[in-house]
Design a protein around this motif. Structure first.
Motif, mmCIF file in Angstrom:
data_model
loop_
_atom_site.group_PDB
_atom_site.id
_atom_site.type_symbol
_atom_site.label_atom_id
_atom_site.label_comp_id
_atom_site.label_asym_id
_atom_site.label_seq_id
_atom_site.Cartn_x
_atom_site.Cartn_y
_atom_site.Cartn_z
ATOM 1 N N GLN A 57 -16.148 6.748 -25.652
ATOM 2 C CA GLN A 57 -15.090 6.140 -25.349
ATOM 3 C C GLN A 57 -15.225 5.396 -23.916
ATOM 4 O O GLN A 57 -14.850 4.324 -23.558
ATOM 5 C CB GLN A 57 -13.848 7.441 -24.907
ATOM 6 C CG GLN A 57 -12.705 6.574 -24.595
ATOM 7 C CD GLN A 57 -11.585 7.556 -24.176
ATOM 8 O OE1 GLN A 57 -11.992 8.846 -23.805
ATOM 9 N NE2 GLN A 57 -10.296 7.491 -24.384
ATOM 10 N N ASN A 119 -10.501 -0.630 -28.178
ATOM 11 C CA ASN A 119 -9.911 -0.950 -26.881
ATOM 12 C C ASN A 119 -8.611 -1.854 -27.209
ATOM 13 O O ASN A 119 -8.216 -2.366 -26.414
ATOM 14 C CB ASN A 119 -10.814 -1.422 -25.768
ATOM 15 C CG ASN A 119 -11.355 -2.872 -26.263
ATOM 16 O OD1 ASN A 119 -11.256 -3.315 -27.238
ATOM 17 N ND2 ASN A 119 -12.130 -3.378 -25.307
ATOM 18 N N GLY A 141 -8.897 9.578 -26.579
ATOM 19 C CA GLY A 141 -7.812 8.799 -26.571
ATOM 20 C C GLY A 141 -6.866 9.092 -27.284
ATOM 21 O O GLY A 141 -6.567 10.165 -27.911
ATOM 22 N N LEU A 191 -2.350 0.557 -26.887
ATOM 23 C CA LEU A 191 -3.228 0.918 -25.756
ATOM 24 C C LEU A 191 -3.233 0.023 -24.536
ATOM 25 O O LEU A 191 -3.295 -1.071 -24.589
ATOM 26 C CB LEU A 191 -4.790 0.824 -26.340
ATOM 27 C CG LEU A 191 -5.394 1.883 -27.401
ATOM 28 C CD1 LEU A 191 -6.453 1.372 -27.926
ATOM 29 C CD2 LEU A 191 -5.001 3.089 -27.040
ATOM 30 N N LYS A 195 -7.877 1.006 -21.426
ATOM 31 C CA LYS A 195 -7.833 2.241 -22.344
ATOM 32 C C LYS A 195 -8.591 2.140 -23.675
ATOM 33 O O LYS A 195 -8.400 1.069 -24.260
ATOM 34 C CB LYS A 195 -6.589 2.968 -22.542
ATOM 35 C CG LYS A 195 -5.791 3.351 -21.074
ATOM 36 C CD LYS A 195 -6.319 4.342 -20.398
ATOM 37 C CE LYS A 195 -5.699 4.733 -19.160
ATOM 38 N NZ LYS A 195 -6.422 5.922 -18.571
ATOM 39 N N ARG A 197 -9.989 4.413 -27.377
ATOM 40 C CA ARG A 197 -9.920 5.719 -28.321
ATOM 41 C C ARG A 197 -11.020 5.930 -29.108
ATOM 42 O O ARG A 197 -11.806 4.512 -29.728
ATOM 43 C CB ARG A 197 -8.547 5.721 -29.180
ATOM 44 C CG ARG A 197 -8.381 4.521 -30.057
ATOM 45 C CD ARG A 197 -6.811 4.393 -30.603
ATOM 46 N NE ARG A 197 -6.333 5.546 -31.566
ATOM 47 C CZ ARG A 197 -5.883 5.355 -32.805
ATOM 48 N NH1 ARG A 197 -6.045 4.037 -33.359
ATOM 49 N NH2 ARG A 197 -5.743 6.509 -33.542
#
Length: 209
Positions: A57, A119, A141, A191, A195, A197
């Protein structure tokens, strides 16, 4: 004994029609129940698996692995594709165990595997997949969001449920036998900037026997 239907967000809430969750992997087999559209194996990730997922991540934004693969080649594919890290072996073993569960449940010799570090929001609208059944798990995430079958496709925030990192979900799609007008309604989470996941999905790569 069959697993009781639970809310994914709070086991003390009223049962949700078409949804079942439990803390043993056998709950996933409830996807064969006619009225179940989504089954969830609630679990906590081992610390080493978490560490590798967090490494992906943080350091591997944009990583993509998409391939149809035979069961005997899953580990070698992951070893050849995933970046080195002290805890990589633990992550590979975890993914392999999930693949084995999925393949055993549907009697598959080949599966469609996707492992992505995202992302951005991949599928922002609520929808039902055009597949028989899909496995979804988020390793790090924000998890996949889903609705009860009778929810509006433009719901209020308090009617949206979210899978937690580590939880393994099976979602029926429209291609499941006699399920054309049903299926698990879900979407990718939105997101925020900066950030990401780590998402694993598995699909049938052949007709189930």
């Amino acid at each position: 004994m069959p697993q009781a239907a639970l809310s994914i967000d709070n086991p003390d809430l009223q049962p949700i029609a078409g949804f079942v969750a439990g803390h043993e992997p056998g709950v996933l087999a409830r996807i064969y129940d006619k009225d179940i559209q989504m089954s969830v194996f609630r679990r906590a990730l081992e610390i080493e698996v978490q560490q590798y997922a967090n490494f992906l991540q943080r350091e591997q934004i944009g990583f993509q692995l998409t391939q149809c693969v035979g069961l005997q080649q899953v580990e070698s594919l992951l070893e050849a594709s995933l970046p080195q890290h002290d805890t990589r072996h633990h992550f590979i073993q975890d993914v392999s165990s999930i693949v084995d569960m999925f393949a055993c449940l549907f009697e598959l010799e080949t599966i469609g595997l996707r492992l992505h570090v995202l992302n951005k929001t991949m599928c922002p609208r609520f929808h039902v997949d055009q597949v028989p059944c899909r496995l979804i798990t988020t390793y790090a995430g924000q998890g996949t969001e889903w609705l009860a079958r009778n929810d509006d496709l433009s719901p209020q925030t308090d009617s949206v449920h979210t899978l937690l990192a580590g939880e393994v979900a099976l979602l029926k799609g429209k291609a499941w036998t006699a399920n054309q007008d049903r299926g698990a309604i879900h979407r990718s989470p939105s997101l925020p900037p900066q950030k990401s996941r780590v998402l694993l999905t598995l699909d049938w790569a052949e007709p189930a026997t």
